[in-house]
Design a protein around this motif. Sequence first.
Motif, PDB file in Angstrom:
ATOM      1  N   SER A   4      26.630  93.969   2.065  1.00 65.46           N
ATOM      2  CA  SER A   4      25.958  95.209   1.697  1.00 65.46           C
ATOM      3  C   SER A   4      26.734  96.363   2.324  1.00 65.46           C
ATOM      4  CB  SER A   4      24.513  95.185   2.195  1.00 65.46           C
ATOM      5  OG  SER A   4      23.866  96.375   1.776  1.00 65.46           O
ATOM      6  N   TRP A   5      26.120  97.535   2.332  1.00 62.25           N
ATOM      7  CA  TRP A   5      26.801  98.687   2.892  1.00 62.25           C
ATOM      8  C   TRP A   5      26.264  98.956   4.290  1.00 62.25           C
ATOM      9  CZ3 TRP A   5      24.990  98.093  -1.979  1.00 62.25           C
ATOM     10  CH2 TRP A   5      25.910  98.209  -3.035  1.00 62.25           C
ATOM     11  N   ARG A   6      27.159  99.317   5.181  1.00 66.16           N
ATOM     12  CA  ARG A   6      26.788  99.609   6.553  1.00 66.16           C
ATOM     13  C   ARG A   6      26.799 101.122   6.764  1.00 66.16           C
ATOM     14  NH1 ARG A   6      26.777  96.480  11.061  1.00 66.16           N
ATOM     15  NH2 ARG A   6      28.013  94.767  10.256  1.00 66.16           N
ATOM     16  N   ILE A   7      25.894 101.599   7.627  1.00 65.72           N
ATOM     17  CA  ILE A   7      25.823 103.028   7.939  1.00 65.72           C
ATOM     18  C   ILE A   7      26.825 103.356   9.050  1.00 65.72           C
ATOM     19  CG2 ILE A   7      24.336 104.836   8.941  1.00 65.72           C
ATOM     20  CD1 ILE A   7      23.505 104.105   6.137  1.00 65.72           C
ATOM     21  N   TYR A   8      27.564 104.427   8.834  1.00 65.02           N
ATOM     22  CA  TYR A   8      28.501 104.936   9.833  1.00 65.02           C
ATOM     23  C   TYR A   8      28.033 106.312  10.301  1.00 65.02           C
ATOM     24  CZ  TYR A   8      31.947 101.260   9.093  1.00 65.02           C
ATOM     25  OH  TYR A   8      32.589 100.050   9.043  1.00 65.02           O
ATOM     26  N   THR A   9      28.359 106.633  11.543  1.00 62.55           N
ATOM     27  CA  THR A   9      28.026 107.971  12.060  1.00 62.55           C
ATOM     28  C   THR A   9      29.290 108.644  12.584  1.00 62.55           C
ATOM     29  OG1 THR A   9      27.508 107.019  14.221  1.00 62.55           O
ATOM     30  CG2 THR A   9      25.658 107.326  12.708  1.00 62.55           C
ATOM     31  N   HIS A  10      29.100 109.810  13.202  1.00 60.79           N
ATOM     32  CA  HIS A  10      30.211 110.576  13.778  1.00 60.79           C
ATOM     33  C   HIS A  10      31.312 110.804  12.735  1.00 60.79           C
ATOM     34  CE1 HIS A  10      28.057 108.808  17.174  1.00 60.79           C
ATOM     35  NE2 HIS A  10      28.426 109.895  17.836  1.00 60.79           N
ATOM     36  N   GLY A  11      30.892 111.311  11.593  1.00 57.17           N
ATOM     37  CA  GLY A  11      31.850 111.621  10.543  1.00 57.17           C
ATOM     38  C   GLY A  11      32.590 110.398  10.040  1.00 57.17           C
ATOM     39  N   GLY A  12      31.908 109.254  10.073  1.00 63.79           N
ATOM     40  CA  GLY A  12      32.489 108.028   9.528  1.00 63.79           C
ATOM     41  C   GLY A  12      33.333 107.254  10.527  1.00 63.79           C
ATOM     42  N   ARG A  13      33.337 107.701  11.777  1.00 60.71           N
ATOM     43  CA  ARG A  13      34.199 107.046  12.761  1.00 60.71           C
ATOM     44  C   ARG A  13      33.529 105.879  13.474  1.00 60.71           C
ATOM     45  NH1 ARG A  13      35.110 112.432  13.729  1.00 60.71           N
ATOM     46  NH2 ARG A  13      33.890 112.412  15.646  1.00 60.71           N
ATOM     47  N   LYS A  14      32.186 105.857  13.446  1.00 61.16           N
ATOM     48  CA  LYS A  14      31.502 104.860  14.256  1.00 61.16           C
ATOM     49  C   LYS A  14      30.552 104.002  13.411  1.00 61.16           C
ATOM     50  CE  LYS A  14      28.839 104.716  18.483  1.00 61.16           C
ATOM     51  NZ  LYS A  14      27.924 105.513  19.303  1.00 61.16           N
ATOM     52  N   ALA A  15      30.782 102.705  13.429  1.00 57.96           N
ATOM     53  CA  ALA A  15      29.900 101.795  12.696  1.00 57.96           C
ATOM     54  C   ALA A  15      28.584 101.627  13.446  1.00 57.96           C
ATOM     55  CB  ALA A  15      30.582 100.440  12.539  1.00 57.96           C
ATOM     56  N   THR A  16      27.491 101.478  12.712  1.00 57.15           N
ATOM     57  CA  THR A  16      26.197 101.232  13.353  1.00 57.15           C
ATOM     58  C   THR A  16      25.692  99.854  12.915  1.00 57.15           C
ATOM     59  OG1 THR A  16      24.781 102.037  11.570  1.00 57.15           O
ATOM     60  CG2 THR A  16      25.684 103.696  13.080  1.00 57.15           C
ATOM     61  N   ASP A  17      24.547  99.455  13.450  1.00 58.33           N
ATOM     62  CA  ASP A  17      23.956  98.178  13.053  1.00 58.33           C
ATOM     63  C   ASP A  17      23.106  98.297  11.796  1.00 58.33           C
ATOM     64  OD1 ASP A  17      25.131  96.890  15.151  1.00 58.33           O
ATOM     65  OD2 ASP A  17      23.447  97.241  16.527  1.00 58.33           O
ATOM     66  N   TRP A  18      22.930  99.516  11.303  1.00 59.47           N
ATOM     67  CA  TRP A  18      22.045  99.721  10.159  1.00 59.47           C
ATOM     68  C   TRP A  18      22.681  99.304   8.836  1.00 59.47           C
ATOM     69  CZ3 TRP A  18      16.985 100.768  10.087  1.00 59.47           C
ATOM     70  CH2 TRP A  18      16.409 101.390  11.203  1.00 59.47           C
ATOM     71  N   GLU A  19      21.919  98.585   8.048  1.00 63.93           N
ATOM     72  CA  GLU A  19      22.287  98.300   6.660  1.00 63.93           C
ATOM     73  C   GLU A  19      21.715  99.476   5.865  1.00 63.93           C
ATOM     74  OE1 GLU A  19      21.596  97.008   2.620  1.00 63.93           O
ATOM     75  OE2 GLU A  19      20.018  97.359   4.057  1.00 63.93           O
ATOM     76  N   VAL A  20      22.384  99.866   4.794  1.00 66.49           N
ATOM     77  CA  VAL A  20      22.035 101.138   4.140  1.00 66.49           C
ATOM     78  C   VAL A  20      20.599 101.179   3.609  1.00 66.49           C
ATOM     79  CG1 VAL A  20      23.006 100.551   1.859  1.00 66.49           C
ATOM     80  CG2 VAL A  20      22.873 102.935   2.577  1.00 66.49           C
ATOM     81  N   LEU A  21      20.145 100.100   2.943  1.00 64.13           N
ATOM     82  CA  LEU A  21      18.811 100.158   2.343  1.00 64.13           C
ATOM     83  C   LEU A  21      17.721 100.174   3.409  1.00 64.13           C
ATOM     84  CD1 LEU A  21      19.274  97.843  -0.776  1.00 64.13           C
ATOM     85  CD2 LEU A  21      19.626 100.309  -0.571  1.00 64.13           C
ATOM     86  N   ASP A  22      17.957  99.413   4.493  1.00 66.04           N
ATOM     87  CA  ASP A  22      17.001  99.437   5.611  1.00 66.04           C
ATOM     88  C   ASP A  22      16.892 100.847   6.186  1.00 66.04           C
ATOM     89  OD1 ASP A  22      16.516  96.748   5.376  1.00 66.04           O
ATOM     90  OD2 ASP A  22      17.914  96.153   6.966  1.00 66.04           O
ATOM     91  N   TRP A  23      18.052 101.464   6.342  1.00 70.54           N
ATOM     92  CA  TRP A  23      18.062 102.790   6.974  1.00 70.54           C
ATOM     93  C   TRP A  23      17.408 103.858   6.082  1.00 70.54           C
ATOM     94  CZ3 TRP A  23      17.364 105.722  10.742  1.00 70.54           C
ATOM     95  CH2 TRP A  23      17.781 107.058  10.756  1.00 70.54           C
ATOM     96  N   VAL A  24      17.757 103.881   4.806  1.00 68.74           N
ATOM     97  CA  VAL A  24      17.178 104.943   3.966  1.00 68.74           C
ATOM     98  C   VAL A  24      15.659 104.772   3.838  1.00 68.74           C
ATOM     99  CG1 VAL A  24      19.276 105.550   2.698  1.00 68.74           C
ATOM    100  CG2 VAL A  24      17.753 103.789   1.751  1.00 68.74           C
ATOM    101  N   LYS A  25      15.196 103.534   3.783  1.00 71.75           N
ATOM    102  CA  LYS A  25      13.733 103.312   3.718  1.00 71.75           C
ATOM    103  C   LYS A  25      13.060 103.807   4.992  1.00 71.75           C
ATOM    104  CE  LYS A  25      13.915  99.228   0.782  1.00 71.75           C
ATOM    105  NZ  LYS A  25      13.879  97.772   0.880  1.00 71.75           N
ATOM    106  N   GLU A  26      13.705 103.510   6.129  1.00 74.94           N
ATOM    107  CA  GLU A  26      13.165 103.975   7.406  1.00 74.94           C
ATOM    108  C   GLU A  26      13.177 105.509   7.461  1.00 74.94           C
ATOM    109  OE1 GLU A  26      11.520 102.695   9.644  1.00 74.94           O
ATOM    110  OE2 GLU A  26      11.784 103.833  11.504  1.00 74.94           O
ATOM    111  N   ALA A  27      14.251 106.111   6.988  1.00 76.56           N
ATOM    112  CA  ALA A  27      14.367 107.577   7.007  1.00 76.56           C
ATOM    113  C   ALA A  27      13.263 108.210   6.159  1.00 76.56           C
ATOM    114  CB  ALA A  27      15.747 107.993   6.501  1.00 76.56           C
ATOM    115  N   VAL A  28      13.002 107.625   4.998  1.00 75.51           N
ATOM    116  CA  VAL A  28      11.970 108.178   4.112  1.00 75.51           C
ATOM    117  C   VAL A  28      10.583 107.971   4.728  1.00 75.51           C
ATOM    118  CG1 VAL A  28      10.860 107.956   1.844  1.00 75.51           C
ATOM    119  CG2 VAL A  28      13.360 108.015   2.022  1.00 75.51           C
ATOM    120  N   ARG A  29      10.393 106.804   5.353  1.00 69.87           N
ATOM    121  CA  ARG A  29       9.108 106.548   6.013  1.00 69.87           C
ATOM    122  C   ARG A  29       8.848 107.607   7.095  1.00 69.87           C
ATOM    123  NH1 ARG A  29       6.862 104.327  10.380  1.00 69.87           N
ATOM    124  NH2 ARG A  29       8.856 103.998  11.420  1.00 69.87           N
ATOM    125  N   LEU A  30       9.897 108.023   7.772  1.00 72.73           N
ATOM    126  CA  LEU A  30       9.758 109.015   8.837  1.00 72.73           C
ATOM    127  C   LEU A  30       9.630 110.443   8.298  1.00 72.73           C
ATOM    128  CD1 LEU A  30      12.355 107.516  11.316  1.00 72.73           C
ATOM    129  CD2 LEU A  30       9.907 107.777  11.761  1.00 72.73           C
TER     130      LEU A  30
END
Lengths: 252, 213
Positions: A139-165
């Motif tokens: 799947s797709w992984r979420i990156y931060t710091h302008g794409g320089r840093k990989a995170t543990d978040w999978e994209v669909l998990d993260w966007v659902k969490e973001a919308v929930r918040l």
Amino acid sequence: MLTKRIIPCLDVKEGRVVKGVQFVNLRDAGDPVELAEFYDSEGADELVFLDISASHEGRETMIDVVEQVAGKLAIPFTVGGGINTLEDMKRVLRAGADKVSLNTAAVNRPELIKEGADFFGAQCIVVAVDAKYDKDIRSWRIYTHGGRKATDWEVLDWVKEAVRLGAGEILLTSMDQDGEKKGFDVKLTKAVSAAVSVPVIASGGAGKVDDFTEVFNEASADAALAASIFHYKETSVAEVKDYLKKEGVPVR
Amino acid sequence: MIGIVDYGMGNLHSVSKALERLGFEYKISSDIYVLVEMDGLILPGVGAFPDAMEILQETGLAAFLQDWAYAKRPLLGICLGMQLLFKESEEYQLTEGIGLLPGRVERFKGVNAQGEVYKVPHMGWNKLSFSGNDHPLLKEVEEGHVYFVHSYAVKTEDSSILLATADYHEEVPAVVGRGNIMGTQFHPEKSSTVGMNILKNFGKIVEEAKENE
């Protein structure tokens, strides 16, 4: 019928638009206010300003830019980049921006989304995500710091969490497609659009007018964002919208 | 002079900037003694209905706006500001509004008659469709696109107050009006030419009301 939105994105550093903008008809191609007015006159539905200033002074200058743009434009605009606290959001929104876009800060501290949504309403809070395909997680992984840093978040998990918040909109950038000019990431956009109840702005990869038709018709994007294709005058907002109209995509 | 009612829940900046561009004088205030001296009022608003009503009740602005409207003085509600003009809202819990117009504010269902899921909020540019009811707020305005951001919409049995609607899986009241009481569900200050023309008309209505005093 609700129309599909075309959104030019401007990178602003220390109060000036950067990343080579070729606008011979403008007095000053680096002036964000002048460029904003130009895109407005071309039929842009919305604008995004990304503050890439590294300094505190640069951020202060951005507030002036926001005030000036708000004074001249009668279309909505979003400001992102360097927004880390509720105070940062307040300053930008009070200066006249309609929405703020959160990226790294939201991943670092997801409650920030909720704080912003509770204070200003979900419609003001855009969560920007940089996603890159990762074959290990299929799947797709979420990156931060302008794409320089990989995170543990999978994209669909993260966007659902973001919308929930409380995220009112998702600005989705495909790191795989960004800068490639081979079209938007249809698979990614389609997956995210189906996963959340809020509008999704597709970003990264626009290279020709047909790419916009594809992301709207095949990926159900609500809006499409592009930078260089407009800045370098490879096409124009007006041309894209004319084309979409002919293809039967509802546009303003 | 147009008064912009500041009750802590509006995007006051963009409304005031739009009035400035159109050349109308305005004052932003939360003070009833200041607002009462104005020739017309704009009630902006972004956020939750119950929170907004609580502030309007506590500050006495709700009662003031009722008196203002009964005195036939021009009042324009924008977005949440328009919804507040209605009788009640079901946002979170059933809350009484200012009650100047008949109708209830309800959440978009998110599922249409065919069982298809659609996105809430209704966000972006949608086209106005005029109802045919005449009102000076829409004088010489074209049936163009305007910018909406909302998750709740007005439901009313009284079609005489509907001036324009937009189609978003249902007929969404977009411009409402009965005499001096007016409202737009979308943001005219963010709706390019169409929105600016509507604000210009409101400014003219205010100027005429002043002359007739």
